[in-house]
Enzyme design. Sequence first.
Site, PDB file in Angstrom:
ATOM      1  N   HIS A   6       0.879  -1.178   0.000  1.00 29.13           N
ATOM      2  CA  HIS A   6       0.000   0.000   0.000  1.00 29.13           C
ATOM      3  C   HIS A   6       0.913   1.224   0.000  1.00 29.13           C
ATOM      4  O   HIS A   6       2.022   1.182   0.531  1.00 29.13           O
ATOM      5  CB  HIS A   6      -0.824  -0.065   1.290  1.00 29.13           C
ATOM      6  CG  HIS A   6      -1.900   0.977   1.415  1.00 29.13           C
ATOM      7  ND1 HIS A   6      -1.637   2.281   1.757  1.00 29.13           N
ATOM      8  CD2 HIS A   6      -3.244   0.905   1.267  1.00 29.13           C
ATOM      9  CE1 HIS A   6      -2.766   2.956   1.823  1.00 29.13           C
ATOM     10  NE2 HIS A   6      -3.765   2.146   1.522  1.00 29.13           N
ATOM     11  N   ASP A  11       3.155  -4.409   8.189  1.00 27.20           N
ATOM     12  CA  ASP A  11       1.937  -3.625   8.016  1.00 27.20           C
ATOM     13  C   ASP A  11       0.769  -4.614   8.139  1.00 27.20           C
ATOM     14  O   ASP A  11       0.500  -5.383   7.215  1.00 27.20           O
ATOM     15  CB  ASP A  11       1.981  -2.952   6.640  1.00 27.20           C
ATOM     16  CG  ASP A  11       0.651  -2.316   6.262  1.00 27.20           C
ATOM     17  OD1 ASP A  11      -0.334  -2.490   6.991  1.00 27.20           O
ATOM     18  OD2 ASP A  11       0.620  -1.652   5.206  1.00 27.20           O
ATOM     19  N   GLN A  54      -4.341  -5.224   7.020  1.00 25.85           N
ATOM     20  CA  GLN A  54      -5.312  -6.190   6.490  1.00 25.85           C
ATOM     21  C   GLN A  54      -5.282  -7.531   7.222  1.00 25.85           C
ATOM     22  O   GLN A  54      -6.140  -8.371   6.963  1.00 25.85           O
ATOM     23  CB  GLN A  54      -5.066  -6.422   4.987  1.00 25.85           C
ATOM     24  CG  GLN A  54      -5.296  -5.184   4.126  1.00 25.85           C
ATOM     25  CD  GLN A  54      -6.744  -4.725   4.094  1.00 25.85           C
ATOM     26  OE1 GLN A  54      -7.675  -5.498   4.374  1.00 25.85           O
ATOM     27  NE2 GLN A  54      -6.956  -3.464   3.771  1.00 25.85           N
ATOM     28  N   LYS A  61     -10.522  -0.795  10.485  1.00 26.66           N
ATOM     29  CA  LYS A  61     -10.657  -2.023   9.684  1.00 26.66           C
ATOM     30  C   LYS A  61     -10.990  -3.224  10.571  1.00 26.66           C
ATOM     31  O   LYS A  61     -11.213  -4.324  10.080  1.00 26.66           O
ATOM     32  CB  LYS A  61      -9.372  -2.291   8.899  1.00 26.66           C
ATOM     33  CG  LYS A  61      -9.111  -1.206   7.830  1.00 26.66           C
ATOM     34  CD  LYS A  61      -7.943  -1.571   6.968  1.00 26.66           C
ATOM     35  CE  LYS A  61      -7.332  -0.405   6.239  1.00 26.66           C
ATOM     36  NZ  LYS A  61      -8.058   0.020   5.042  1.00 26.66           N
ATOM     37  N   CYS A  70      -4.878   2.290  -3.750  1.00 24.39           N
ATOM     38  CA  CYS A  70      -3.693   2.878  -3.071  1.00 24.39           C
ATOM     39  C   CYS A  70      -2.500   1.933  -3.176  1.00 24.39           C
ATOM     40  O   CYS A  70      -1.706   1.819  -2.236  1.00 24.39           O
ATOM     41  CB  CYS A  70      -3.965   3.204  -1.612  1.00 24.39           C
ATOM     42  SG  CYS A  70      -5.170   4.484  -1.392  1.00 24.39           S
TER      43      CYS A  70
HETATM   44  C1  LIG Z   1      -2.249  -2.863   3.677  1.00 24.36           C
HETATM   45  C2  LIG Z   1      -2.602  -1.477   4.106  1.00 24.36           C
HETATM   46  N1  LIG Z   1      -1.674  -0.699   4.653  1.00 24.36           N
HETATM   47  C3  LIG Z   1      -1.941   0.534   5.085  1.00 24.36           C
HETATM   48  C4  LIG Z   1      -3.196   1.074   4.964  1.00 24.36           C
HETATM   49  C5  LIG Z   1      -3.449   2.457   5.462  1.00 24.36           C
HETATM   50  O1  LIG Z   1      -4.353   2.427   6.530  1.00 24.36           O
HETATM   51  P1  LIG Z   1      -4.964   3.762   7.130  1.00 24.36           P
HETATM   52  O2  LIG Z   1      -5.486   4.542   5.962  1.00 24.36           O
HETATM   53  O3  LIG Z   1      -6.029   3.295   8.052  1.00 24.36           O
HETATM   54  O4  LIG Z   1      -3.864   4.479   7.833  1.00 24.36           O
HETATM   55  C6  LIG Z   1      -4.212   0.316   4.382  1.00 24.36           C
HETATM   56  C7  LIG Z   1      -5.557   0.866   4.176  1.00 24.36           C
HETATM   57  O5  LIG Z   1      -6.276   0.479   3.274  1.00 24.36           O
HETATM   58  C8  LIG Z   1      -3.908  -1.002   3.959  1.00 24.36           C
HETATM   59  O6  LIG Z   1      -4.844  -1.784   3.409  1.00 24.36           O
END
Ligand SMILES: Cc1ncc(COP(=O)(O)O)c(C=O)c1O
Length: 406
Positions: A123, A200, A203, A226, A364
Amino acid sequence: MTDIVLNIRDQFPILHQKVHGHPLIYFDNAATSQKPLKVINAISEYYLQGNSNIHRGAHYLSNQATEKYEKSREAVRRLINAESTEEIILTKGTTESINLVASCLSQFLFQPGDEILISGLEHHANIVPWQIAVEQKGALIKVIPILDSGELDLVAFKNLLSPKTKLLALSHISNALGTINPVEEMIALAKEKGALVLIDGAQSAPHMLVDVQALDCDFFCFSAHKIYGPTGIGVLYGKKAQLEKMPPYQSGGEMIKEVTFKGTTFNDLPYKFEAGTPNIAGGIGLLAAIEFMEEVGIDHIARREAELLAYATKKLKELEGIQFVGEAKEKAAVISFLVDGIHPSDLGSVLDKLGIAVRTGHHCAQPIMDRFEIPGTVRASFAVYNTENEIDMFIEGIEKVKKMFG
Ligand SMILES: Cc1ncc(COP(=O)(O)O)c(C=O)c1O
């Protein structure tokens, strides 16, 4: 629908509405999940009866709010099996957690020529902070390539690892393709080279049991929104030894022990990284969200989502002209796909008119779209409250769109 599914759905009032005259089918859970009454009530009760600033200890309301906020930190510790609440920093979310680590490590760890290893399916939140960090320090980013299946090329990964690797920053599960990365094995290999590892977990935390001690990662990040919780709050887990070495991220109130014009001493962990009044209502909502997951059972959530993934995959495979993007052996309940001759955004708009919420675009994660030479996909992502019946309606919806577009 089984009693347990009905019971769970009853806790989500938002699901019982019509959109464009059709019952809402919410398949955009990888973007954010819906919130159960328990979470909504916890937040509204805080503002109705408990609103107060925390860690001041001056009066009843403040003590009550502090107790709940700290209970949330303990619930996070329990959820991911961290050793201590000193290792749980409450942030705005995954993005802020990664930025915190990138900013602090660039101040005290990275040197010119050092390498940060990320993967081709990250992401943007796990790409851009590292680009900024390496630019400041003359370090380099190396990228683990992705196979046609949507899995990481582990041979290339092993070849990329070297004593120059200072950090491996890797998603546990890809939000764009659903691939579950073999993080245990990869963390162990990175550790052999002396690298730190950030996972990270945006998910993975919603869908599976996570044990940061068993994983042995140095950092683990996720967002409350999430995991059935509110927006604007999330988690950075960091091993105590690493957090102690790191300089503060932001400064001001809360993160200090003593301030004079000669200088300032910083607070103990975790408060050293929590400058300013935090998102107290968010913390209380996060506590309720974790309690909700524990009540439903994370095993049950994982099992149910696996059933929905298998059912939806089978049904989509029965349709003609569907191209799956990412077919990893180990997958979370995310399906990214294309339909021959139909632009993803057209498919998404018509599904929306049928009350079906999916995400379209690059999610993203532009580099992985570039890898597959596509501008984007349609993504359906499931949560514990979704049903096979909803998947049937989704399939009918796709068939309708296919007829419309000839
Ligand atoms: C794998 C992953 N990393 C990071 C993020 C960023 O999360 P946030 O926008 O809640 O900070 C997301 C959000 O979709 C994600 O799916």
